[in-house]
Design an enzyme around this catalytic site. Sequence first.
Site, PDB file in Angstrom:
ATOM      1  N   GLU A   1       7.855   0.758  -0.472  1.00 44.59           N
ATOM      2  CA  GLU A   1       6.939   1.883  -1.630  1.00 44.59           C
ATOM      3  C   GLU A   1       5.907   2.710  -0.801  1.00 44.59           C
ATOM      4  O   GLU A   1       5.856   3.705  -1.481  1.00 44.59           O
ATOM      5  CB  GLU A   1       5.464   0.668  -2.217  1.00 44.59           C
ATOM      6  CG  GLU A   1       5.898  -0.799  -3.234  1.00 44.59           C
ATOM      7  CD  GLU A   1       6.075   0.652  -4.905  1.00 44.59           C
ATOM      8  OE1 GLU A   1       5.521   1.349  -5.377  1.00 44.59           O
ATOM      9  OE2 GLU A   1       7.167   0.667  -5.418  1.00 44.59           O
TER      10      GLU A   1
ATOM     11  N   TYR B   1      -1.324   1.030  -4.776  1.00 46.84           N
ATOM     12  CA  TYR B   1      -0.482   0.627  -3.767  1.00 46.84           C
ATOM     13  C   TYR B   1       0.123   1.042  -2.459  1.00 46.84           C
ATOM     14  O   TYR B   1      -0.014   0.756  -1.145  1.00 46.84           O
ATOM     15  CB  TYR B   1      -0.118  -0.916  -4.232  1.00 46.84           C
ATOM     16  CG  TYR B   1       0.962  -1.678  -3.137  1.00 46.84           C
ATOM     17  CD1 TYR B   1       0.724  -2.288  -3.029  1.00 46.84           C
ATOM     18  CD2 TYR B   1       1.939  -1.024  -2.873  1.00 46.84           C
ATOM     19  CE1 TYR B   1       1.491  -3.174  -2.231  1.00 46.84           C
ATOM     20  CE2 TYR B   1       2.874  -1.838  -2.035  1.00 46.84           C
ATOM     21  CZ  TYR B   1       2.177  -3.077  -1.570  1.00 46.84           C
ATOM     22  OH  TYR B   1       2.930  -3.873  -0.712  1.00 46.84           O
TER      23      TYR B   1
ATOM     24  N   SER C   1       5.674  -1.191   3.776  1.00 45.29           N
ATOM     25  CA  SER C   1       6.739  -1.152   2.005  1.00 45.29           C
ATOM     26  C   SER C   1       7.547  -0.249   2.385  1.00 45.29           C
ATOM     27  O   SER C   1       7.185   0.676   2.285  1.00 45.29           O
ATOM     28  CB  SER C   1       5.576  -2.117   1.705  1.00 45.29           C
ATOM     29  OG  SER C   1       6.535  -2.018  -0.185  1.00 45.29           O
TER      30      SER C   1
HETATM   31  P1  NAP Z   1       1.906 -12.492  -1.552  1.00 41.68           P
HETATM   32  O1  NAP Z   1       2.906 -13.508  -1.907  1.00 41.68           O
HETATM   33  O2  NAP Z   1       1.377 -11.816  -2.500  1.00 41.68           O
HETATM   34  O3  NAP Z   1       0.439 -12.549  -0.449  1.00 41.68           O
HETATM   35  C1  NAP Z   1       0.037 -12.017  -0.285  1.00 41.68           C
HETATM   36  C2  NAP Z   1      -1.432 -13.020   0.558  1.00 41.68           C
HETATM   37  O4  NAP Z   1      -2.223 -11.931   0.980  1.00 41.68           O
HETATM   38  C3  NAP Z   1      -1.779 -14.102  -0.376  1.00 41.68           C
HETATM   39  O5  NAP Z   1      -1.620 -15.230   1.218  1.00 41.68           O
HETATM   40  C4  NAP Z   1      -3.541 -13.971  -0.605  1.00 41.68           C
HETATM   41  O6  NAP Z   1      -3.711 -14.717  -0.082  1.00 41.68           O
HETATM   42  C5  NAP Z   1      -3.202 -12.843   0.575  1.00 41.68           C
HETATM   43  N1  NAP Z   1      -4.537 -12.427   0.224  1.00 41.68           N
HETATM   44  C6  NAP Z   1      -5.432 -11.589  -0.667  1.00 41.68           C
HETATM   45  N2  NAP Z   1      -6.257 -10.820  -0.738  1.00 41.68           N
HETATM   46  C7  NAP Z   1      -6.938 -11.156   0.082  1.00 41.68           C
HETATM   47  C8  NAP Z   1      -8.342 -11.066   1.728  1.00 41.68           C
HETATM   48  N3  NAP Z   1      -8.904  -9.627   0.299  1.00 41.68           N
HETATM   49  N4  NAP Z   1      -7.797 -10.930   2.565  1.00 41.68           N
HETATM   50  C9  NAP Z   1      -7.578 -11.952   2.995  1.00 41.68           C
HETATM   51  N5  NAP Z   1      -5.772 -12.809   2.516  1.00 41.68           N
HETATM   52  C10 NAP Z   1      -5.731 -11.698   1.555  1.00 41.68           C
HETATM   53  O7  NAP Z   1       2.923 -10.931  -0.762  1.00 41.68           O
HETATM   54  P2  NAP Z   1       3.925 -11.016   0.007  1.00 41.68           P
HETATM   55  O8  NAP Z   1       5.293 -11.232  -0.823  1.00 41.68           O
HETATM   56  O9  NAP Z   1       3.887 -12.295   0.755  1.00 41.68           O
HETATM   57  O10 NAP Z   1       3.975  -9.851   1.049  1.00 41.68           O
HETATM   58  C11 NAP Z   1       2.950 -10.461   2.385  1.00 41.68           C
HETATM   59  C12 NAP Z   1       2.925  -8.926   2.789  1.00 41.68           C
HETATM   60  O11 NAP Z   1       4.012  -7.813   3.334  1.00 41.68           O
HETATM   61  C13 NAP Z   1       1.612  -8.397   1.883  1.00 41.68           C
HETATM   62  O12 NAP Z   1       1.302  -7.176   2.221  1.00 41.68           O
HETATM   63  C14 NAP Z   1       3.279  -7.172   0.541  1.00 41.68           C
HETATM   64  O13 NAP Z   1       1.974  -5.985   0.629  1.00 41.68           O
HETATM   65  C15 NAP Z   1       4.388  -7.020   2.074  1.00 41.68           C
HETATM   66  N6  NAP Z   1       5.111  -6.669   1.350  1.00 41.68           N
HETATM   67  C16 NAP Z   1       5.936  -7.279   0.630  1.00 41.68           C
HETATM   68  C17 NAP Z   1       7.132  -7.372   0.425  1.00 41.68           C
HETATM   69  C18 NAP Z   1       7.617  -7.617  -0.515  1.00 41.68           C
HETATM   70  O14 NAP Z   1       9.027  -8.019  -1.198  1.00 41.68           O
HETATM   71  N7  NAP Z   1       7.538  -9.286  -0.813  1.00 41.68           N
HETATM   72  C19 NAP Z   1       7.835  -6.292   0.855  1.00 41.68           C
HETATM   73  C20 NAP Z   1       6.866  -5.071   1.603  1.00 41.68           C
HETATM   74  C21 NAP Z   1       5.306  -5.377   1.573  1.00 41.68           C
HETATM   75  P3  NAP Z   1      -5.008 -16.007  -1.396  1.00 41.68           P
HETATM   76  O15 NAP Z   1      -4.404 -17.293  -1.041  1.00 41.68           O
HETATM   77  O16 NAP Z   1      -6.546 -15.509  -0.230  1.00 41.68           O
HETATM   78  O17 NAP Z   1      -5.016 -14.949  -2.568  1.00 41.68           O
HETATM   79  N1  GDD Z   2       7.505  -7.312 -12.251  1.00 46.71           N
HETATM   80  C1  GDD Z   2       8.272  -6.273 -13.116  1.00 46.71           C
HETATM   81  N2  GDD Z   2       8.046  -6.880 -14.534  1.00 46.71           N
HETATM   82  N3  GDD Z   2       8.605  -5.474 -12.841  1.00 46.71           N
HETATM   83  C2  GDD Z   2       9.596  -4.883 -13.955  1.00 46.71           C
HETATM   84  C3  GDD Z   2       9.467  -5.731 -15.229  1.00 46.71           C
HETATM   85  C4  GDD Z   2       9.139  -6.228 -15.187  1.00 46.71           C
HETATM   86  O1  GDD Z   2       8.495  -7.086 -16.307  1.00 46.71           O
HETATM   87  N4  GDD Z   2      10.978  -4.774 -15.316  1.00 46.71           N
HETATM   88  C5  GDD Z   2      11.602  -4.137 -15.027  1.00 46.71           C
HETATM   89  N5  GDD Z   2      10.401  -4.136 -13.139  1.00 46.71           N
HETATM   90  C6  GDD Z   2      10.728  -3.189 -12.333  1.00 46.71           C
HETATM   91  C7  GDD Z   2      10.054  -3.068 -11.985  1.00 46.71           C
HETATM   92  O2  GDD Z   2       9.138  -1.374 -12.534  1.00 46.71           O
HETATM   93  C8  GDD Z   2       9.799  -1.871 -10.147  1.00 46.71           C
HETATM   94  O3  GDD Z   2      11.015  -1.200 -10.317  1.00 46.71           O
HETATM   95  C9  GDD Z   2      10.822  -3.648 -10.331  1.00 46.71           C
HETATM   96  O4  GDD Z   2      11.752  -4.357 -11.721  1.00 46.71           O
HETATM   97  C10 GDD Z   2      10.725  -4.059  -8.819  1.00 46.71           C
HETATM   98  O5  GDD Z   2       9.581  -4.981  -9.648  1.00 46.71           O
HETATM   99  P1  GDD Z   2       8.692  -6.211  -8.827  1.00 46.71           P
HETATM  100  O6  GDD Z   2       9.581  -6.782  -8.856  1.00 46.71           O
HETATM  101  O7  GDD Z   2       7.162  -6.074  -9.620  1.00 46.71           O
HETATM  102  O8  GDD Z   2       8.433  -5.719  -7.251  1.00 46.71           O
HETATM  103  P2  GDD Z   2       7.996  -4.037  -6.500  1.00 46.71           P
HETATM  104  O9  GDD Z   2       9.326  -2.774  -6.007  1.00 46.71           O
HETATM  105  O10 GDD Z   2       7.229  -2.955  -7.691  1.00 46.71           O
HETATM  106  O11 GDD Z   2       7.174  -3.721  -5.191  1.00 46.71           O
HETATM  107  C11 GDD Z   2       7.437  -5.401  -4.404  1.00 46.71           C
HETATM  108  O12 GDD Z   2       8.212  -4.837  -3.634  1.00 46.71           O
HETATM  109  C12 GDD Z   2       7.365  -3.710  -2.840  1.00 46.71           C
HETATM  110  C13 GDD Z   2       8.244  -3.762  -1.468  1.00 46.71           C
HETATM  111  O13 GDD Z   2       9.091  -1.909  -2.520  1.00 46.71           O
HETATM  112  C14 GDD Z   2       6.456  -5.590  -4.163  1.00 46.71           C
HETATM  113  O14 GDD Z   2       6.488  -7.352  -3.230  1.00 46.71           O
HETATM  114  C15 GDD Z   2       5.799  -5.141  -2.638  1.00 46.71           C
HETATM  115  O15 GDD Z   2       4.634  -5.516  -2.353  1.00 46.71           O
HETATM  116  C16 GDD Z   2       6.126  -4.234  -2.005  1.00 46.71           C
HETATM  117  O16 GDD Z   2       5.438  -3.746  -1.002  1.00 46.71           O
END
Ligand code: NAP
Ligand code: GDD
Length: 342
Positions: A135, A157, A133
């Site tokens: 992050e 995280y 990520s």
């Molecule tokens: P998501 O919608 O929150 O999905 C997370 C998945 O992880 C769910 O299928 C959940 O399954 C599973 N999981 C949670 N705990 C687990 C465990 N103990 N064992 C096996 N599976 C488990 O996340 P996403 O947005 O699809 O992201 C996918 C991956 O990419 C994550 O690793 C996230 O950190 C990473 N990532 C996401 C973003 C983004 O912007 N979306 C960016 C960078 C990296 P359950 O149904 O069992 O809860």
């Molecule tokens: N969730 C949320 N809710 N975020 C808010 C809010 C609110 O009410 N108000 C402001 N924000 C700001 C957060 O402080 C953050 O800076 C930004 O919006 C994005 O927040 P999220 O959408 O929760 O995503 P994230 O950037 O913290 O994390 C996501 O992206 C990562 C990759 O950069 C997640 O998908 C992570 O799993 C992923 O790794």
Amino acid sequence: MARRALITGITGQDGSYLAEHLLNEGYQVWGLIRGQANPRKLRVSRLASELSFVDGDLMDQSSLVSAVETVQPEEVYNLGAISFVPMSWQQPELVTEINGMGVLRMLEAIRMVSGLHHSRNGGTQIRFYQASSSEMFGKAFETPQRESTPFHPRSPYGVAKAYGHFITKNYRESFGMYAVSGMLFNHESPRRGAEFVTRKISLAVARIKQGYQDKLHLGNLDAVRDWGFAGDYVRAMHLMLQQPECGDYVIGTGQMHSVRDAVRIAFTHVGLNWEDHVVVDPALVRPAEVEVLCADPAVAKNQLGWEPTVDFPQLMQMMVDCDLLQVTREREYADLMPASGW
Ligand code: NAP
Ligand code: GDD
């Protein structure tokens, strides 16, 4: 014979898009499912009826060994994680176990099933993708961030993801495993969890437009992210595992937008003024914020031939349009239900 892929996190946003993409590419797709009667399994089965499932949990080493033995995959995509950053301050140990140690457990499962014991003996047929990520860049040393930018994670995280990244690299260097870390920037879609800011905004805009809600409470409106469309990003995951040599890649659009921009685009799309509805709530500001993230996706573009197809205004508008339909459907269903009892 069809190639087999095992996806952890198949019930999540990315897992569902990746499963569909791999099925279209002719793969036999297996999803790791955790828990008893996980309700999200049903949702993902409806999206893609040809999926197969295997039980397992990233907290449980033997279940992962058994899953890899059962599926005999050519490719493993480790997407499973607790992905909501604020939860990592509330349950830091659990998040570290799943997002950090879970990566080690999956690498160990692959190593054991492949019989890799000696340093750099290579030879495994199983290719591994780790969902790392942006992050990890956290309080970024430079903008835009690229593959060589040092990490400064700002949440438990981000720290756990940095461990996952380095242990993936280490298994590549120690055992010659084909192991890739994809450093993906924020990516969204109509399937995004409602706790993340873009979906929180699109759902609220749909409810406000239809008169079911008036205010939207948000935290830091000045936070800047590089937001793309999840459907584009799963293509990049697959491409990373098709390269002759494995490496690590930054995936993003290279475009920066603030949370305020997201709000403005979403409200304007339905003809509303965001300032009439958005309330800043200091309780939603994070203990340590990541202020600015923006990718330099040049390596992915040149080496993988990957490019995003959806820009940020299109993404927000797509999410609002889907939520307008969803809110209408939910209200129609609610109107059919009796007011009390069942
Ligand atoms: P998501 O919608 O929150 O999905 C997370 C998945 O992880 C769910 O299928 C959940 O399954 C599973 N999981 C949670 N705990 C687990 C465990 N103990 N064992 C096996 N599976 C488990 O996340 P996403 O947005 O699809 O992201 C996918 C991956 O990419 C994550 O690793 C996230 O950190 C990473 N990532 C996401 C973003 C983004 O912007 N979306 C960016 C960078 C990296 P359950 O149904 O069992 O809860
Ligand atoms: N969730 C949320 N809710 N975020 C808010 C809010 C609110 O009410 N108000 C402001 N924000 C700001 C957060 O402080 C953050 O800076 C930004 O919006 C994005 O927040 P999220 O959408 O929760 O995503 P994230 O950037 O913290 O994390 C996501 O992206 C990562 C990759 O950069 C997640 O998908 C992570 O799993 C992923 O790794």
